[in-house]
Motif scaffolding. Sequence first.
Motif, PDB file in Angstrom:
ATOM      1  N   VAL A  30       8.792   6.930   6.622  1.00 35.17           N
ATOM      2  CA  VAL A  30      10.199   6.701   6.304  1.00 35.17           C
ATOM      3  C   VAL A  30      10.493   7.090   4.851  1.00 35.17           C
ATOM      4  O   VAL A  30      11.530   7.651   4.553  1.00 35.17           O
ATOM      5  N   LEU A  31       9.525   6.799   3.978  1.00 37.20           N
ATOM      6  CA  LEU A  31       9.706   7.169   2.564  1.00 37.20           C
ATOM      7  C   LEU A  31       9.978   8.660   2.411  1.00 37.20           C
ATOM      8  O   LEU A  31      10.685   9.083   1.507  1.00 37.20           O
ATOM      9  N   GLY A  32       9.388   9.454   3.282  1.00 35.31           N
ATOM     10  CA  GLY A  32       9.573  10.897   3.205  1.00 35.31           C
ATOM     11  C   GLY A  32      10.888  11.345   3.834  1.00 35.31           C
ATOM     12  O   GLY A  32      11.228  12.527   3.788  1.00 35.31           O
ATOM     13  N   MET A  33      11.589  10.406   4.450  1.00 37.82           N
ATOM     14  CA  MET A  33      12.826  10.774   5.133  1.00 37.82           C
ATOM     15  C   MET A  33      13.925  11.105   4.129  1.00 37.82           C
ATOM     16  O   MET A  33      14.004  10.514   3.061  1.00 37.82           O
ATOM     17  N   TYR A  65      17.012  10.350   4.319  1.00 38.35           N
ATOM     18  CA  TYR A  65      18.008   9.315   4.042  1.00 38.35           C
ATOM     19  C   TYR A  65      17.567   8.359   2.939  1.00 38.35           C
ATOM     20  O   TYR A  65      18.384   7.665   2.353  1.00 38.35           O
ATOM     21  N   ILE A  66      16.278   8.345   2.663  1.00 37.15           N
ATOM     22  CA  ILE A  66      15.826   7.552   1.521  1.00 37.15           C
ATOM     23  C   ILE A  66      16.293   8.230   0.242  1.00 37.15           C
ATOM     24  O   ILE A  66      16.737   7.595  -0.709  1.00 37.15           O
ATOM     25  N   ALA A 125       0.837  -1.196   0.000  1.00 36.80           N
ATOM     26  CA  ALA A 125       0.000   0.000   0.000  1.00 36.80           C
ATOM     27  C   ALA A 125       0.878   1.254   0.000  1.00 36.80           C
ATOM     28  O   ALA A 125       0.606   2.210  -0.723  1.00 36.80           O
ATOM     29  N   ALA A 126       1.934   1.233   0.796  1.00 37.98           N
ATOM     30  CA  ALA A 126       2.785   2.416   0.892  1.00 37.98           C
ATOM     31  C   ALA A 126       3.512   2.667  -0.427  1.00 37.98           C
ATOM     32  O   ALA A 126       3.611   3.798  -0.889  1.00 37.98           O
ATOM     33  N   VAL A 131      14.175  -0.368  -0.617  1.00 37.66           N
ATOM     34  CA  VAL A 131      13.090  -0.897   0.205  1.00 37.66           C
ATOM     35  C   VAL A 131      13.658  -1.859   1.245  1.00 37.66           C
ATOM     36  O   VAL A 131      13.349  -1.777   2.422  1.00 37.66           O
ATOM     37  N   TRP A 132      14.509  -2.775   0.814  1.00 38.15           N
ATOM     38  CA  TRP A 132      14.982  -3.794   1.747  1.00 38.15           C
ATOM     39  C   TRP A 132      16.003  -3.285   2.742  1.00 38.15           C
ATOM     40  O   TRP A 132      15.962  -3.628   3.902  1.00 38.15           O
ATOM     41  N   ARG A 133      16.953  -2.456   2.252  1.00 43.66           N
ATOM     42  CA  ARG A 133      18.031  -2.080   3.162  1.00 43.66           C
ATOM     43  C   ARG A 133      17.692  -0.888   4.033  1.00 43.66           C
ATOM     44  O   ARG A 133      18.153  -0.786   5.162  1.00 43.66           O
ATOM     45  N   HIS A 134      16.906   0.027   3.495  1.00 41.81           N
ATOM     46  CA  HIS A 134      16.696   1.263   4.251  1.00 41.81           C
ATOM     47  C   HIS A 134      15.268   1.421   4.745  1.00 41.81           C
ATOM     48  O   HIS A 134      15.020   1.742   5.891  1.00 41.81           O
ATOM     49  N   LEU A 135      14.342   1.161   3.844  1.00 45.88           N
ATOM     50  CA  LEU A 135      12.952   1.468   4.157  1.00 45.88           C
ATOM     51  C   LEU A 135      12.375   0.459   5.142  1.00 45.88           C
ATOM     52  O   LEU A 135      11.829   0.807   6.180  1.00 45.88           O
TER      53      LEU A 135
END
Lengths: 566, 309, 340
Positions: B198-201, B203-204, B119-120, B218-222
């Motif tokens: 987190v997506l809005g962060m 660091y992404i 969804a995100a 997605v896997w390492r950061h999100l």
Amino acid sequence: MKKWKPLSLAAFVAAVLALTGCGSTASSPGSSTNGAGSQPKLAAAQTVNLLEPSDVEGFDPNIADEEITITAISQIFDGLTRIGSDGVTPEKAIASSWDISSDGKTYTFHLRDAKWSDGPAVRAQDFVFGWKRELSIDKYGFIMNMIQGADAVVNLDPKASAAEKQAKLDAVGIKAIDDKTLQVQLTAPTTYFLGLTAFVPFYPAREDFVTKQGDKYGTSAATLISDGPMQLSDWKQGSSWAFVKNANYWDASKVQLTKANYTIVKDQSQAVNLYDTKKSDMVYMLNADNTAHYRGTPDYHELSIDANYYAEFNPNSSNAVAAKAFKNANIRKAFGESIDRATFVKTILNDGSKPATGLVPPTVPGDPKAAGDFRTQNGTLVKDNDPTTAKADLQKGLQEAGLTINDLNSIHFLTNDTSTAGKLAQLITQMWKQALGVTISIDTVPQKIRVDSQHKGNFDICFAGWGADYADAMTFSDLFTTGNSQNDTKYSNPQFDALIKQAKAEPDNSKRAQELEQAEKLMLADGYISPVYFKGVAVIQKPTLQGVSFLPLGPDYDLKNAFIAQ
Amino acid sequence: MARFIVRRLLYAIVTLWVIITLTFVLMHSIPGQPFNNVDKMTPTILAHLNYTYGLDKPTYQQYLIYLNNILHGNLGTSFRYEDRTVNSIIGTGFPVSATLGFEALIFSVIIGLALGVYAALKHNTWADYTAITIAVLGVSVPNIVLGPLLSYYVGVKLGWLPTGEWGGFEYTILPSITLGMTSLAFMARLMRTSMLEVLGMDYIKTAKAKGLSNREIVWRHLFRNSLLPIVTILGPLVVNIITGSIVVEETFAIPGLGSSFVESITDKDYTVIMGTTIFYSALYILSLLLVDICYGFVDPRIRLAGGRD
Amino acid sequence: MANLLEVKDLEVSFKTHGGEVQAVRGVTFSLNKGEVLAVVGESGSGKSVTAQTIMRLIACPPAVIKNGSIRFDDRTDILSLTDKQMEAVRGSEIGMIFQDPMTSLNPTMTVGRQIAEGLIKHQALSKSAGLDKAVELLQLVGIANAKERANQYPHQFSGGMRQRVVIAIALACNPKLLIADEPTTALDVTVQAQILDLLKELCDKLGSSILMITHDLGVVANIADKVIVMYAGKVVERGTARELFYDPKHPYTWGLLRSIPRLDTDDTMDLIPIEGTPPNLLNPPQGCAFAARCPYAMDICTTRQPEETAVSESHAASCWLMHSQAPKVDHGLMLGGANR
Ligand SMILES: Nc1ncnc2c1ncn2[C@@H]1O[C@H](COP(=O)(O)OP(=O)(O)O)[C@@H](O)[C@H]1O
Ligand code: SF4
Ligand SMILES: [Mg+2]
């Protein structure tokens, strides 16, 4: 959700054996197997799958004190007698014959060549051991109170020494004359004693085995032996158990079922789902919610059981208004008369229950010399659904008691927290409101608390039920004698007490029945209790499952003659 | 970290003692008695039973005896099933409940997280809206409704799966779904929110600017960072699932601890009620403790600071 | 020198519930190899959107690239690259630094790994080689005990240190272009200069060009070769740093110059912020976007957009004042004061 049902077997005295088929509303819907000719063909697999709402407490007959355990145990044990397929008549079982002394107090049973499931013979000593064990464990020992010396054991101080207890046990009138002869001494002629010997507390127990197993006796298939049509093969505590046919059973040639699987299913809608998906062959005691769906199908049956439910009006309540009101006979009468029992049975129960017409439910035997059962003989003693009379009686009563109708609004109805009890309380108070114009408030508490308050007399109005312990009117009448622990309203009528006392010692069955009938009339006329319904049980059963006998008291059913038809 | 764990353990023990005492007091202040067949009980039989079970002793003595027994790991004997100890009732029921709970947890975590992530990542598309609708339905339809519905439609009408009872894996599917649904929905919503946050962060963006692919991001950061709030609720969630299983076990006729707990309450089976309550509480406290420790492993800020309070 | 980056007629909008926000409205500029180009303008003028569009970091939706081209290193239009191709450009050929070092690092990953990630991806290094290189990079950006620090998490670093880490990440693969979006804004004044010096020094060493986004003209004066001034999604003036500071042509540039403290005088009295607020980009004005705030606005300013008028080969501005028929005005600025 525990089922509630009378706790012991129906029994007729030997004399009644002649009156076959009397009032047997509870006979097997699948019809009898013994008829010649059109006997249905047996299916290849003789396995029955059944559901119970809770687990067996243990397979030791001497600790059994509730319906599911009792029903399960009675499939794997055999007593001196066994209730026949009519659901009421005790038939020869481990005892192949018996003699009753002319004073009706000495029973001599002659045992047949029967074996325990592990091989050894069933002996008279096994009954002596089993019965005395019942008395000393004292779960259900009071049921033996007609046996000489039994009361002395049961009423012994729990702190009494072992030696003292042993002495009392030795004095009990149960004796093995030899391996094959058992003699029982009663304190009074007891018409229903023969029927009782088919009941779980009267099963045999083999001393060597029981002693060897100790605490483990009856806790698993390995620690149990039995002498009935089936034997325990597996028990997963809390989830399921299974019986297989007992090859050593004396009447094994008549037993068709090879296996009975039981699963514990508390929620009845799940039980019904399992029935619909053919995972189960029967659901016993359907709720009102489920009866409508099956009524009219060949699977659906309604049975009567020996239980009566009644309202109690407490003249000794700590609520001064209630006490004052219910000391008045007219007010009590008004409350009883204004209940519309037919509507009640139809809207709340809808399971074959019938409006009560007296204290003693149908099928309980009455005067052997007259036609019909006790109920038919004593007629309708309950005035039902008569708001006009009720209103008049109430007016009269209020004047006599010096109360106004508004005073009565402070009276409470004490009930359980189960949904049926809740609905029941709603409906009955609504009926009183409509007929009498009184607003009774409802107090809801858990069942055990309700019973506790009730026995302590802490209530204004309450609902109570009683299931027969044995197939005799005495099991109901006895409750209302002065000082009985079940006499919640502390009803005390010397005339009534005298009649009961007289009946207890009466050697003439016909006269005894008349005394009990008179006592019932007296007690109901006093109106401290008002019978509301005779309990019925709705059952769904696959048409292929046949030969099950349903019993109006004690175990729910007997599978001895059951079989799966093609 | 070790000090943190020791301190937490001490708290846990004190909490448990308070719970034991409270349960004891509550149980003994409810009127009525715990034996069977109360309708038939005569005063003599009652006296005998009270004597056998030590209920004739003063309450404080009963309490001390009880505490002492617990210290020895003995929760007593059931009043209803006289041949069974509470330990054995928990011993047979809990593995079943735990299996059910574990499956429900796996189901709700995997599907819930997947739904939330999906969804995100598809934020503001119809896929997102569908996932959210499922989540809202999942939260708002209680077990007690969903269970019978699934049992009836999937079990009886379609005949795809068993309607109830406890056998092989196929018996666990419907109850696990029922039990896991609320958590699943909750999980999905939380994960979606957390992912979007987190997506809005920045660091992404940094990660993207490094040239990492979406999958790598997605896997390492999100994912890992979005999991932080999820880990926090995992403890309550586990307990939720275990207590939720009380209803589900009843609906699907599963012989777990939940159903024996309900039964003990209806029967007023003192020792089983107390034993199970204490067991559940211990479990709850333990799961909170584990979550705290887990959280430390996922979030270095906490691990290095020596735990949070 | 050849153009490293050529942005032409770039238009970017955002679709929002309220309508279309025209964030970038036809931006054109170019950047040579080794050059530092500063993009200045108040916040909201479209600088970041422009930068992120170059990196293709802008999320579409809600953003829509309506027009324009971005040529990088004489190759195809960046806007027409596939996602995969773009991944190969990001980090490896273009590095980027964001404004806030406190949030631009992943709190749950060691600093070393965050630096190594890009290396491992673009230079096909092993994990350990990547980490070794990360340690070197940390040394390069001036972090002591680099080996130890590489295993630490961002929260164990101060703001300035973190920005150094961010720089290390951006420069890890020797990119040809470094885009720095306000790299010092969030930092302490004392640290700002150090970071800028570091950036400049490293880029000189690596031969990287810099696209430096800032609203701080002081920064521009310090490091920029060329400057573009953006307002409301448009470039309003372009030129060398010298031209911008010594001969600004646009009233908005004047305003900016007036609003910065000057390092060569103590006179802070005439520090005047530009009055008013930028126009709503949901509905940009028909004429000059600055007209509402411009003290020199004329009738035409509100009805027609001013064309870009060249002052020299490198210098141009978009203002009606540069029209031959426009009145001559005095901006009253003391020019050329930037401390170079
Ligand atoms: N995701 C977005 N959605 C809507 N509008 C946005 C979004 N991002 C930026 N904008 C708008 O675009 C314009 C330019 O923003 P930006 O490039 O960040 O300005 P700055 O020059 O300060 O970096 C601003 O008006 C801003 O409101
Ligand atoms: S065009 Fe007009 S309004 Fe715009 S900056 Fe020039 S003078 Fe001011
Ligand atoms: Mg910006």
